[in-house]
Design a protein around this motif. Sequence first.
Motif, mmCIF file in Angstrom:
data_model
loop_
_atom_site.group_PDB
_atom_site.id
_atom_site.type_symbol
_atom_site.label_atom_id
_atom_site.label_comp_id
_atom_site.label_asym_id
_atom_site.label_seq_id
_atom_site.Cartn_x
_atom_site.Cartn_y
_atom_site.Cartn_z
ATOM 1 N N SER A 1 0.820 -1.220 0.000
ATOM 2 C CA SER A 1 0.000 0.000 0.000
ATOM 3 C C SER A 1 0.851 1.266 0.000
ATOM 4 O O SER A 1 0.352 2.346 -0.331
ATOM 5 C CB SER A 1 -0.959 0.010 1.197
ATOM 6 N N LEU B 1 -5.857 4.360 3.939
ATOM 7 C CA LEU B 1 -7.066 3.709 3.412
ATOM 8 C C LEU B 1 -6.955 2.186 3.544
ATOM 9 O O LEU B 1 -7.920 1.517 3.901
ATOM 10 C CB LEU B 1 -7.268 4.093 1.942
ATOM 11 N N TRP B 2 -5.763 1.658 3.256
ATOM 12 C CA TRP B 2 -5.533 0.218 3.407
ATOM 13 C C TRP B 2 -5.730 -0.191 4.873
ATOM 14 O O TRP B 2 -6.331 -1.233 5.155
ATOM 15 C CB TRP B 2 -4.125 -0.143 2.935
ATOM 16 N N TRP C 1 -7.621 1.240 7.118
ATOM 17 C CA TRP C 1 -9.068 1.301 7.401
ATOM 18 C C TRP C 1 -9.747 0.014 6.934
ATOM 19 O O TRP C 1 -10.470 -0.633 7.697
ATOM 20 C CB TRP C 1 -9.640 2.529 6.709
ATOM 21 N N LEU C 2 -9.488 -0.359 5.666
ATOM 22 C CA LEU C 2 -10.088 -1.572 5.111
ATOM 23 C C LEU C 2 -9.622 -2.811 5.872
ATOM 24 O O LEU C 2 -10.424 -3.694 6.209
ATOM 25 C CB LEU C 2 -9.731 -1.690 3.626
ATOM 26 N N LEU D 1 -11.414 -3.224 9.189
ATOM 27 C CA LEU D 1 -12.779 -3.730 9.030
ATOM 28 C C LEU D 1 -12.788 -5.235 8.791
ATOM 29 O O LEU D 1 -13.673 -5.946 9.268
ATOM 30 C CB LEU D 1 -13.480 -2.995 7.884
ATOM 31 N N VAL D 2 -11.796 -5.724 8.045
ATOM 32 C CA VAL D 2 -11.695 -7.167 7.797
ATOM 33 C C VAL D 2 -11.240 -7.894 9.065
ATOM 34 O O VAL D 2 -11.808 -8.934 9.431
ATOM 35 C CB VAL D 2 -10.722 -7.444 6.626
#
Length: 197
Positions: free
Chosen positions: A55, A68-69, A71-72, A75-76
């Motif tokens: 990233s 952003l990576w 954040w994603l 969530l995972v």
Amino acid sequence: MTDQASNTAATQADQAPEAINSKAKEQASAAAIAHPGVRFMLQHPAHMIALGFGSGLPRIAPGTVGTLWAWLAFLVLQLWLDKAQLGWLIAASIPVGWWACTVTAQHMRVADPGHIVWDEIVAMWTILWLCMPMGFWGQLLCFALFRFFDAVKPQPVKWADRLFKGFGPRGGWGIMWDDLVAAFCALLVIALWRHFF
């Protein structure tokens, strides 16, 4: 000119470009790595971590892409890990990141490379870990506040950014430290916003 002399001159002329190319290669290998690629990332586990598993490779806004990576990824991760396990993961990510940032900065020969994004990742994870659960707009606010403090560097982030510089463990910690302070500032704003609104 004798045949032997002309052969020697021709041989030296042939070798001259090789010597120049060899010297250029040495200078290039000693130069700083401004834009690491996939090959560099895969050369060492520390590179993989510090560059945020790819990233941090984009030439434009790697810090934003890394955040952003993060954040994603958070969530995972929360699909499989509970709050306590996420906390332990983040706690472990700080010393591991310190090591990875130190090694990668040394190998890149740049004191604080923008392509190192593990600092952004750990900071964003910390913010989300302390603020969740929240909806999309709350998460977006966390992202925006952290990017503001990390990119603009108002005080005390500016102070933190200048505190630890150089190569080695001190510089590696400096890479992590200012982002952790930026995360604290973002959390403070979120706490005030929640309290008063």
